[in-house]
Design a protein around this motif. Structure first.
Motif, PDB file in Angstrom:
ATOM      1  N   SER A  24       0.874  -1.177   0.000  1.00  0.00           N
ATOM      2  CA  SER A  24       0.000   0.000   0.000  1.00  0.00           C
ATOM      3  C   SER A  24       0.911   1.225   0.000  1.00  0.00           C
ATOM      4  CB  SER A  24      -0.899   0.001   1.228  1.00  0.00           C
ATOM      5  OG  SER A  24      -1.701  -1.156   1.269  1.00  0.00           O
ATOM      6  N   VAL A  25       0.839   2.014  -1.052  1.00  0.00           N
ATOM      7  CA  VAL A  25       1.770   3.128  -1.244  1.00  0.00           C
ATOM      8  C   VAL A  25       0.976   4.418  -1.373  1.00  0.00           C
ATOM      9  CG1 VAL A  25       3.669   4.030  -2.642  1.00  0.00           C
ATOM     10  CG2 VAL A  25       3.305   1.544  -2.480  1.00  0.00           C
ATOM     11  N   TYR A  26       1.276   5.377  -0.516  1.00  0.00           N
ATOM     12  CA  TYR A  26       0.654   6.704  -0.583  1.00  0.00           C
ATOM     13  C   TYR A  26       1.737   7.710  -0.958  1.00  0.00           C
ATOM     14  CZ  TYR A  26      -3.559   4.716   1.383  1.00  0.00           C
ATOM     15  OH  TYR A  26      -4.696   3.961   1.570  1.00  0.00           O
ATOM     16  N   LEU A  27       1.535   8.389  -2.091  1.00  0.00           N
ATOM     17  CA  LEU A  27       2.506   9.327  -2.610  1.00  0.00           C
ATOM     18  C   LEU A  27       1.902  10.719  -2.614  1.00  0.00           C
ATOM     19  CD1 LEU A  27       3.652   7.163  -5.649  1.00  0.00           C
ATOM     20  CD2 LEU A  27       4.845   7.422  -3.466  1.00  0.00           C
ATOM     21  N   ALA A  76      -2.908   7.069  -4.324  1.00  0.00           N
ATOM     22  CA  ALA A  76      -2.741   5.836  -3.571  1.00  0.00           C
ATOM     23  C   ALA A  76      -2.555   4.713  -4.577  1.00  0.00           C
ATOM     24  CB  ALA A  76      -3.957   5.565  -2.697  1.00  0.00           C
ATOM     25  N   VAL A  77      -1.532   3.888  -4.369  1.00  0.00           N
ATOM     26  CA  VAL A  77      -1.231   2.793  -5.271  1.00  0.00           C
ATOM     27  C   VAL A  77      -1.156   1.504  -4.458  1.00  0.00           C
ATOM     28  CG1 VAL A  77       0.328   1.920  -7.046  1.00  0.00           C
ATOM     29  CG2 VAL A  77       0.158   4.387  -6.656  1.00  0.00           C
ATOM     30  N   PHE A  78      -1.785   0.451  -4.970  1.00  0.00           N
ATOM     31  CA  PHE A  78      -1.781  -0.847  -4.294  1.00  0.00           C
ATOM     32  C   PHE A  78      -1.198  -1.867  -5.262  1.00  0.00           C
ATOM     33  CE2 PHE A  78      -5.067   1.827  -2.594  1.00  0.00           C
ATOM     34  CZ  PHE A  78      -4.853   1.742  -1.217  1.00  0.00           C
ATOM     35  N   ILE A  79      -0.159  -2.579  -4.811  1.00  0.00           N
ATOM     36  CA  ILE A  79       0.601  -3.469  -5.684  1.00  0.00           C
ATOM     37  C   ILE A  79       0.615  -4.872  -5.092  1.00  0.00           C
ATOM     38  CG2 ILE A  79       2.840  -3.871  -6.782  1.00  0.00           C
ATOM     39  CD1 ILE A  79       3.432  -0.876  -6.384  1.00  0.00           C
ATOM     40  N   GLY A  80       0.205  -5.853  -5.906  1.00  0.00           N
ATOM     41  CA  GLY A  80       0.217  -7.236  -5.466  1.00  0.00           C
ATOM     42  C   GLY A  80       1.592  -7.863  -5.613  1.00  0.00           C
ATOM     43  N   ALA A  81       1.758  -9.053  -5.051  1.00  0.00           N
ATOM     44  CA  ALA A  81       3.047  -9.744  -5.092  1.00  0.00           C
ATOM     45  C   ALA A  81       3.497 -10.044  -6.514  1.00  0.00           C
ATOM     46  CB  ALA A  81       2.960 -11.031  -4.280  1.00  0.00           C
ATOM     47  N   ASP A  82       2.530 -10.145  -7.442  1.00  0.00           N
ATOM     48  CA  ASP A  82       2.872 -10.436  -8.838  1.00  0.00           C
ATOM     49  C   ASP A  82       3.148  -9.178  -9.654  1.00  0.00           C
ATOM     50  OD1 ASP A  82       0.335  -9.386  -8.906  1.00  0.00           O
ATOM     51  OD2 ASP A  82      -0.550 -11.009 -10.106  1.00  0.00           O
ATOM     52  N   GLY A  83       3.134  -7.997  -9.009  1.00  0.00           N
ATOM     53  CA  GLY A  83       3.392  -6.741  -9.706  1.00  0.00           C
ATOM     54  C   GLY A  83       2.161  -6.049 -10.241  1.00  0.00           C
TER      55      GLY A  83
END
Length: 369
Positions: A24-27, A76-83
């Motif tokens: 979970s990435v908040y920029l 907000a960016v959400f990234i799974g283990a598979d990219g």
């Protein structure tokens, strides 16, 4: 009862299907004169690696940050283990950059931003008609329409003599008819968008004629507030935009206060509210929760366990494994938010300093005792 339309961001439920661990990435927003530096990128990637994110997720994070241009709003960016990733614009969102890896997405900052940007309608009116703009929740893709009243005799003439009152009445009747036409268009816009916040600008007399004709359902269910400016080029556009932003924030605060008042009124042994981590998780496990109340810094970093279903949730892993569930664990607040959203409940994010907030920053209004 006047209550905001509190829909969640579109496709947010898809985030629970991302392969774990989820980043979970908040920029924060990037000023036009600045781009993310090598140090910014390096720090974010290091945090992701330190939290055990797999290489594909780290590489996806690197690519997202490298592609951020100057002058970009917060996201907000959400990234799974598979990219695989999902991105949500959150312009103007406060706070520093965050990178969090967990088995469940960290949604509270995103939900907090969305609840201060409810669906709303802005109507700028005059005696001839109205400009009506519908903003869906999240402020994305607004649509505008212009309404022209059926009566064009809107200017009081001044011939003098005994005919003057007749001309005046005719003009005022035209204003009233045109205002009624505006009301029909505004009501249709509110119904179409499910908005429960109406912001009106224009001269005082026109606004009075309009508000006097609002149907009962708008008077009872919609918050009607005034903002500055008119339809002419009077330089009020920027000021009005600032006032609209402030009115949305204040409407969210009022809604939060109403929820806390209901929360306090329903407390007690036989009430329909619960607070604290253990009681709230039990209510979620029973499918009782109507509205989950959380703060963004709840539960002092504790963890909870969860399985595939919304009601697969608990403080202890044994309660889930006994039922044949292979559970994951994550921060209490994030696990509770996941259970609430999957179970069809609303979620309201409170500032940790809010008077009357639930014990440990977690509580709920329940559908039944």
């Amino acid at each position: 009862m006047k209550t905001l339309q509190t829909s969640i961001p579109p496709d947010v439920s898809e985030l629970f299907e991302l392969p774990v661990p989820i980043l979970s990435v908040y920029l924060g927003g990037v000023p036009p004169t600045h781009e993310y530096s090598t140090a910014d990128l390096h720090g974010a990637v290091l945090r992701a690696v330190a939290q055990g994110s797999p290489p594909k997720a780290v590489e996806a994070l690197r690519k997202v940050i490298e592609e951020i241009p100057a002058g970009t709003e917060a996201k907000a960016v959400f990234i799974g283990a598979d990219g695989s990733s999902r991105l949500f614009p959150i312009p103007g969102a406060p706070g520093e950059d965050r990178v969090i890896a967990s088995a469940v997405p960290h949604l509270t900052p995103l939900l907090a931003w969305w609840q201060t940007h409810p669906a709303h309608v802005v109507a700028v009116v005059d005696r001839a008609g109205a400009d009506i703009t519908v903003f869906p929740a999240g402020d994305h893709s607004p649509t505008s329409t212009t309404v022209t009243g059926p009566d064009d005799e809107i200017v009081r003439t001044a011939p003098g003599g005994p005919a003057q009152p007749r001309y005046q009445r005719r003009a005022e009747d035209s204003w009233k008819h045109n205002a009624g036409h505006d009301v029909e268009a505004i009501a249709a816009a509110l119904e179409r968008s499910d908005a429960r916040l109406l912001l009106v600008a224009g001269d005082i007399r026109t606004i009075q004629l309009l508000t006097d004709q609002l149907p009962a359902w708008i008077q009872n269910e919609v918050e009607v507030r005034m903002v500055s400016g008119g339809r002419s080029e009077d330089g009020s556009t920027d000021l009005r935009a600032q006032q609209v932003e402030a009115e949305m924030t204040e409407a969210a605060h009022r809604h939060g206060r109403r929820l806390l008042e209901e929360f306090a009124d329903r407390s007690g042994q036989n009430g329909r509210s619960v607070e604290g981590v253990a009681a709230t998780l039990r209510a979620l496990a029973r499918g009782q929760v109507r509205t989950l109340l959380v703060t963004d810094q709840a539960a002092d970093g504790g963890v909870a366990w969860f399985g595939p279903a919304a009601t697969d949730i608990g403080l202890h892993v044994t309660g889930l494994t006994r039922n044949g569930v292979e559970p994951e664990r994550g921060p209490v607040t994030d696990v509770a938010v996941r259970a609430a959203l999957l179970g069809g409940a609303d979620v309201w994010v409170l500032d940790p300093r809010t008077p009357g907030a639930p014990y440990h920053g977690v509580g709920a209004l329940c559908r039944f005792p």
